[in-house]
Design an enzyme around this catalytic site. Sequence first.
Site, PDB file in Angstrom:
ATOM      1  N   ASP A   7      42.156  54.863  43.097  1.00 53.34           N
ATOM      2  CA  ASP A   7      42.583  55.302  44.426  1.00 53.34           C
ATOM      3  C   ASP A   7      44.092  55.066  44.501  1.00 53.34           C
ATOM      4  OD1 ASP A   7      42.991  52.600  44.967  1.00 53.34           O
ATOM      5  OD2 ASP A   7      41.677  52.526  46.713  1.00 53.34           O
ATOM      6  N   CYS A  64      41.781  50.119  41.713  1.00 51.53           N
ATOM      7  CA  CYS A  64      42.040  50.232  43.151  1.00 51.53           C
ATOM      8  C   CYS A  64      42.943  49.062  43.518  1.00 51.53           C
ATOM      9  CB  CYS A  64      40.742  50.291  43.961  1.00 51.53           C
ATOM     10  SG  CYS A  64      39.675  48.850  43.849  1.00 51.53           S
ATOM     11  N   THR A  66      42.275  46.018  44.692  1.00 56.60           N
ATOM     12  CA  THR A  66      41.765  44.738  44.181  1.00 56.60           C
ATOM     13  C   THR A  66      40.916  44.876  42.923  1.00 56.60           C
ATOM     14  OG1 THR A  66      39.810  45.030  45.557  1.00 56.60           O
ATOM     15  CG2 THR A  66      41.633  43.744  46.507  1.00 56.60           C
ATOM     16  N   HIS A  97      28.568  39.884  25.402  1.00 57.69           N
ATOM     17  CA  HIS A  97      27.258  39.443  25.905  1.00 57.69           C
ATOM     18  C   HIS A  97      26.633  40.406  26.920  1.00 57.69           C
ATOM     19  CE1 HIS A  97      27.670  34.877  24.793  1.00 57.69           C
ATOM     20  NE2 HIS A  97      27.910  35.683  23.777  1.00 57.69           N
ATOM     21  N   HIS A 132      21.245  39.157  23.237  1.00 52.80           N
ATOM     22  CA  HIS A 132      21.865  39.705  24.447  1.00 52.80           C
ATOM     23  C   HIS A 132      21.330  41.099  24.781  1.00 52.80           C
ATOM     24  CE1 HIS A 132      24.471  36.298  24.344  1.00 52.80           C
ATOM     25  NE2 HIS A 132      24.844  36.599  23.117  1.00 52.80           N
TER      26      HIS A 132
HETATM   27  C1  RB5 Z   1      42.768  50.428  49.818  1.00 52.42           C
HETATM   28  O1  RB5 Z   1      43.611  49.975  50.805  1.00 52.42           O
HETATM   29  C2  RB5 Z   1      41.967  49.269  49.254  1.00 52.42           C
HETATM   30  O2  RB5 Z   1      41.015  48.857  50.174  1.00 52.42           O
HETATM   31  C3  RB5 Z   1      41.331  49.673  47.945  1.00 52.42           C
HETATM   32  O3  RB5 Z   1      42.313  50.043  47.036  1.00 52.42           O
HETATM   33  C4  RB5 Z   1      40.523  48.625  47.217  1.00 52.42           C
HETATM   34  O4  RB5 Z   1      41.242  47.444  47.043  1.00 52.42           O
HETATM   35  C5  RB5 Z   1      39.183  48.376  47.727  1.00 52.42           C
HETATM   36  O5  RB5 Z   1      38.419  47.566  47.205  1.00 52.42           O
END
Ligand code: RB5
Length: 143
Positions: A7, A64, A66, A97, A132
């Site tokens: 994203d 993304c 995070t 694993h 595994h």
């Molecule tokens: C976008 O602002 C953010 O929420 C997205 O990139 C991501 O971190 C969601 O998990």
Amino acid sequence: MIALGCDHGGWELKEAVKKYLDEKGIQYEDFGCFNTESVDYPVYGKKVAEAIVEKKAEKGLLFCGTGLGMMLCANKYPGVRAICASDIFSVEFSRMHNNANVLTLGGRVMGPGLAIKLVDTFIHTEFEGGRHAKRVEMYDKII
Ligand code: RB5
């Protein structure tokens, strides 16, 4: 082939990883997004997860802000084993694993140096199989 998706929060990191993949001659398909305009990460998580389920790609990389939203999306698809990690040990063992097939990374969590090391480890570490394999099979049956 490796399926890529992101994203807006992960676009820049995805571009840095693409540069590394190009340099190493590693084949990939980029399922978008293609700029930093705000988009919804599930749209792109779905595209990469479907590429894995349909066996168009062996592995996927999702980016993304995070890495967490992408991991949650990808793991909704049976046969997808996505991990979000920012240390080499976890990434290495997720391959050895857990036979993880998708790595998700956060563009707001790390820079390209670490991301490329993690991706390199993810791509080049083999699943150990053996005891595994049974566990991964058990995991894959949980829906
Ligand atoms: C976008 O602002 C953010 O929420 C997205 O990139 C991501 O971190 C969601 O998990």
